[in-house]
Scaffold this motif. Structure first.
Motif, PDB file in Angstrom:
ATOM      1  N   LYS A   9      55.097  40.789  27.836  1.00  0.00           N
ATOM      2  CA  LYS A   9      54.448  39.599  27.273  1.00  0.00           C
ATOM      3  C   LYS A   9      55.279  39.033  26.134  1.00  0.00           C
ATOM      4  O   LYS A   9      55.971  39.769  25.437  1.00  0.00           O
ATOM      5  N   VAL A  10      55.157  37.723  25.946  1.00  0.00           N
ATOM      6  CA  VAL A  10      55.824  37.050  24.833  1.00  0.00           C
ATOM      7  C   VAL A  10      54.774  36.763  23.768  1.00  0.00           C
ATOM      8  O   VAL A  10      53.714  36.222  24.064  1.00  0.00           O
ATOM      9  N   ALA A  11      55.068  37.130  22.524  1.00  0.00           N
ATOM     10  CA  ALA A  11      54.086  37.048  21.442  1.00  0.00           C
ATOM     11  C   ALA A  11      54.329  35.868  20.513  1.00  0.00           C
ATOM     12  O   ALA A  11      54.049  35.939  19.325  1.00  0.00           O
ATOM     13  N   ASP A  12      54.868  34.757  21.043  1.00  0.00           N
ATOM     14  CA  ASP A  12      55.050  33.578  20.204  1.00  0.00           C
ATOM     15  C   ASP A  12      54.666  32.320  20.975  1.00  0.00           C
ATOM     16  O   ASP A  12      54.228  32.401  22.120  1.00  0.00           O
ATOM     17  N   ASN A  13      54.828  31.154  20.328  1.00  0.00           N
ATOM     18  CA  ASN A  13      54.371  29.913  20.942  1.00  0.00           C
ATOM     19  C   ASN A  13      55.510  29.057  21.500  1.00  0.00           C
ATOM     20  O   ASN A  13      55.448  27.838  21.455  1.00  0.00           O
ATOM     21  N   THR A  14      56.529  29.677  22.055  1.00  0.00           N
ATOM     22  CA  THR A  14      57.653  28.930  22.616  1.00  0.00           C
ATOM     23  C   THR A  14      57.347  28.359  23.996  1.00  0.00           C
ATOM     24  O   THR A  14      58.048  27.473  24.452  1.00  0.00           O
ATOM     25  N   GLY A  15      56.333  28.860  24.667  1.00  0.00           N
ATOM     26  CA  GLY A  15      55.982  28.381  25.998  1.00  0.00           C
ATOM     27  C   GLY A  15      56.144  29.432  27.072  1.00  0.00           C
ATOM     28  O   GLY A  15      55.540  29.341  28.131  1.00  0.00           O
ATOM     29  N   ALA A  16      56.962  30.437  26.836  1.00  0.00           N
ATOM     30  CA  ALA A  16      57.124  31.531  27.792  1.00  0.00           C
ATOM     31  C   ALA A  16      55.921  32.467  27.693  1.00  0.00           C
ATOM     32  O   ALA A  16      55.416  32.723  26.598  1.00  0.00           O
ATOM     33  N   LYS A  17      55.454  32.961  28.821  1.00  0.00           N
ATOM     34  CA  LYS A  17      54.322  33.896  28.830  1.00  0.00           C
ATOM     35  C   LYS A  17      54.771  35.306  29.205  1.00  0.00           C
ATOM     36  O   LYS A  17      54.371  36.274  28.577  1.00  0.00           O
ATOM     37  N   LEU A  18      55.570  35.424  30.262  1.00  0.00           N
ATOM     38  CA  LEU A  18      56.084  36.720  30.702  1.00  0.00           C
ATOM     39  C   LEU A  18      57.593  36.623  30.870  1.00  0.00           C
ATOM     40  O   LEU A  18      58.107  35.596  31.323  1.00  0.00           O
ATOM     41  N   ILE A  19      58.290  37.701  30.512  1.00  0.00           N
ATOM     42  CA  ILE A  19      59.735  37.765  30.719  1.00  0.00           C
ATOM     43  C   ILE A  19      60.073  39.059  31.433  1.00  0.00           C
ATOM     44  O   ILE A  19      59.278  40.003  31.435  1.00  0.00           O
ATOM     45  N   ARG A  20      61.256  39.103  32.048  1.00  0.00           N
ATOM     46  CA  ARG A  20      61.760  40.328  32.670  1.00  0.00           C
ATOM     47  C   ARG A  20      63.084  40.695  32.012  1.00  0.00           C
ATOM     48  O   ARG A  20      64.023  39.910  32.002  1.00  0.00           O
ATOM     49  N   VAL A  21      63.150  41.894  31.457  1.00  0.00           N
ATOM     50  CA  VAL A  21      64.331  42.375  30.748  1.00  0.00           C
ATOM     51  C   VAL A  21      65.437  42.683  31.752  1.00  0.00           C
ATOM     52  O   VAL A  21      65.195  43.320  32.770  1.00  0.00           O
ATOM     53  N   PHE A  22      66.677  42.231  31.455  1.00  0.00           N
ATOM     54  CA  PHE A  22      67.787  42.633  32.308  1.00  0.00           C
ATOM     55  C   PHE A  22      68.963  43.205  31.528  1.00  0.00           C
ATOM     56  O   PHE A  22      69.897  43.715  32.134  1.00  0.00           O
TER      57      PHE A  22
END
Length: 122
Positions: A9-22
Motif C-alpha cells: 500500500k501507498v501511504a500518501d496522497n500522490t494518487g498511487a494506491k498499490l505498488i509492486r517492488v522490483f
C-alpha cells in the motif's frame, strides 16, 4: 520486510494506491527491505486524474512493516500492513500528506520531511 514482487500500500496522497517492488536499494545482494529502506517499484493501482499513473516507475521509502521491530528500550512495534511513501530522487516526498502511523525511526534514518507530514507518530 519487503522483497521483490511484494505488493504494498501507498501511504500518501500522490494518487498511487498499490505498488509492486522490483528492486531493493543497497547492493546487489540485499534481498529484503526493512523500515526506512528505499525500494524501486511499479504502480499497480492508481486513482484517476492524479499525478502518478498506473505503470509508472517510482522510488519509495518503507514506512510500515508487518515484521516486528525491536527498539533499544526493549519494546517491539509491529504494524498490520506494509506501507511506503513515494519520494523523488532527492528523497523528498512527492505527496503533501502521509496517512497512518509513522514510527520515529524514520526520523532517525534522516527522513525528517516524511516525519513532519505524518499525522500520527508511534
Amino acid at each position: 520486510m519487503l522483497q521483490i514482487r511484494s505488493v504494498v500500500k501507498v501511504a500518501d496522497n500522490t494518487g498511487a494506491k498499490l505498488i509492486r517492488v522490483f528492486t531493493v536499494y543497497g547492493g546487489s545482494r540485499k534481498r529484503y527491505a526493512k523500515l526506512g529502506d528505499m525500494v524501486n517499484a511499479s504502480v499497480q493501482q492508481a486513482e484517476p486524474r492524479k499525478a502518478i499513473k498506473k505503470k509508472d516507475i517510482v522510488k519509495c521509502i518503507v514506512v510500515r512493516t508487518a515484521a516486528p521491530l525491536r527498539r533499544s528500550d526493549g519494546t517491539v512495534i509491529r504494524f498490520d500492513e506494509n506501507a511506503v511513501v513515494i519520494v523523488d530522487d532527492k528523497k523528498v516526498p512527492k505527496g503533501t500528506r502521509v496517512f497512518g502511523p509513522i514510527p520515529r525511526e524514520i526520523k532517525e534514518k534522516g527522513f525528517e520531511q516524511i516525519f513532519t507530514l505524518a499525522e500520527e507518530v508511534v
